[in-house]
Design an enzyme around this catalytic site. Structure first.
Site, PDB file in Angstrom:
ATOM      1  CE  LYS A  21      -4.012  -0.003   0.797  1.00 24.27           C
ATOM      2  NZ  LYS A  21      -5.478  -0.295  -0.002  1.00 24.27           N
TER       3      LYS A  21
HETATM    4  N1  GLU Z   1      -6.878  -0.127  -3.285  1.00 24.74           N
HETATM    5  C1  GLU Z   1      -7.829  -1.337  -3.764  1.00 24.74           C
HETATM    6  C2  GLU Z   1      -7.713  -2.298  -2.342  1.00 24.74           C
HETATM    7  O1  GLU Z   1      -7.385  -1.605  -1.466  1.00 24.74           O
HETATM    8  C3  GLU Z   1      -7.360  -1.884  -4.847  1.00 24.74           C
HETATM    9  C4  GLU Z   1      -5.878  -2.472  -4.859  1.00 24.74           C
HETATM   10  C5  GLU Z   1      -5.517  -3.077  -6.399  1.00 24.74           C
HETATM   11  O2  GLU Z   1      -6.273  -3.284  -7.099  1.00 24.74           O
HETATM   12  O3  GLU Z   1      -4.292  -3.393  -6.308  1.00 24.74           O
HETATM   13  O4  GLU Z   1      -8.031  -3.290  -2.410  1.00 24.74           O
END
Ligand code: GLU
Length: 420
Positions: free
Chosen positions: A109
């Protein structure tokens, strides 16, 4: 570093959940340590010239929790008070999400401490491009693949592709997912997270014997996740009675007219003042009677304070980490709320991100029908696996989901062994 991370309330929450799951799995100390702590914590400064000529230095973070099962996958968020601890917690949850869905990824993240609502497009572009440049030594199609999250979108991803590709000297579409279709994004990616939330909520109601066509819902958040959750629920015949955003909340007993509400939001920037609804206090909205409550905005909104007063049958966690451990304990004790935990409930987004990445690597594209069919098949399989596991070991659904995921990761770590 351990202590610093644990000082962050969200990381402490992820770590507490992990410890409980590790106890249940009887993980040995070595695997416990290796699974819990992030592999790489990267913080960079992002100096940016603002439109008025002033320069400001933002802090950008990227946490790569582990690379044991493949590249790191997860979103990049723009939010004024995002910090390393929060990003590390979200990276840990991404691990479990990817593992639970059997995606060949570790969790990651990212976050930059900027407020996208106060920045111009030019400023956002400069922040995004500079951050991408700073990340170049640490990312790649086989290393770390970012995606949209809170405060970021297809445009953000387009700038990232452009910056990375310009640096490489050729187009590298698989460097991020959540791209627009014209830039080799995937059909169905934009609605994937919300679609998955609604799909799983409908599966949960089915288990409870509530006919979907007679159900009601309340959705917190009207961004990408909340709006697609609401629209998909409405397409199933659910009355979406309450919706909130950062500015306020609106309510209509007969169900909100979502296309009109969307037009209102496009015109005014918020759900507040929508003429075909009454205003309601956003905190009170969460406690109204409904079949489905979908927190699809921020973390830690279902707390020890409001958990005893929730009147929903299904809590569908569209956001990451919306329920505090205290609230979780209260809801488990109550036993009358079917919780679809975040790592399962909002996994539709990263699952279609995986499809997007696969299509990019193959230089091939699938139809929307193919994408949504595969998505529903994978969600259904994970939902069934989690419920069976919960039933077999008499576990809360969240613990079951996380236990399955942690076991997947710890098995691979044990199999690969400890280097050197
Ligand atoms: N931000 C989204 C999540 O927290 C998607 C992450 C992604 O598609 O890699 O799952």
């Amino acid at each position: 570093m351990r202590t610093e991370l644990l000082h962050n309330s969200m990381f402490a929450m992820a770590a507490t959940q992990f410890d409980g799951v590790a106890d249940f799995l009887e993980l040995n100390d070595e695997l416990r340590e290796r699974c819990k702590w992030p592999k790489r914590l990267i913080t960079v400064t992002v100096p940016v010239r603002h439109d008025d000529g002033s320069t400001r230095v933002y802090f950008g973070h990227r946490v790569q929790h582990h690379l044991t099962r493949g590249p790191v996958k997860g979103g990049l968020r723009y939010s004024p008070d995002v910090d390393l601890g929060e990003v590390a917690a979200l990276a840990m949850w991404m691990n479990w999400k990817c593992a639970l869905m059997n995606l060949p990824f570790g969790g990651g993240k990212g976050g930059i401490n900027c407020d996208p609502r106060t920045l111009s497009q030019g400023e956002l572009e400069r922040i995004t491009r500079r951050f991408t440049m700073e990340m170049i030594p640490f990312i790649g199609e086989d290393i770390d693949v970012m995606a949209p999250d809170m405060g970021t979108n297809e445009q953000t991803m387009s700038w990232m592709v452009d910056t990375y590709s310009t640096h490489q000297g050729h187009l590298v579409p698989g460097i991020v997912t959540g791209k627009p279709l014209c830039l080799q994004g995937s059909a169905g990616r934009t609605r994937a997270t919300g679609h998955g939330v609604a799909f799983l909520a409908s599966r949960a109601l089915d288990k409870l014997g509530v006919p979907i066509g007679e159900a009601t819902a309340v959705v917190q958040g009207f961004g990408n996740v909340g709006s697609h959750t609401a629209f998909t629920l409405a397409s199933y015949g659910v009355k979406v009675r309450g919706i909130s955003d950062i500015s306020g909340a609106v309510w209509n007993d007969d169900g909100l007219n979502l296309p009109k509400l969307s037009n209102h939001v496009r015109a005014t920037g918020s759900v507040v003042g929508f003429s075909e609804a009454d205003a309601i206090d956003p905190a009170e909205m969460l406690c109204q009677e409904c079949d489905i409550l979908a927190p699809a905005a921020a973390g830690m909104v279902i707390t020890g304070d409001n958990a005893p007063r929730l009147r929903c049958k299904v809590l569908a966690e569209g956001a990451n980490g919306p329920t505090t451990p205290e609230a979780d304990a209260i809801l488990n004790e109550r036993g009358d709320v079917f919780i679809i935990p975040d790592v399962l409930c909002n996994a539709g987004g990263v699952t279609v991100s995986y499809f997007e990445w696969v299509q990019n690597l193959q230089r091939y594209s699938w139809t929307e029908r193919e994408v949504i069919t595969r998505l529903e098949t994978q969600l259904e399989a994970a939902f069934t696996r989690v419920l069976q596991f919960a039933d077999r070991f008499k576990l809360p659904i969240r613990t079951a989901a996380q236990a399955l995921a942690v076991k997947t990761v710890s098995d691979v770590k044990a199999q690969r062994g400890l280097f050197p």
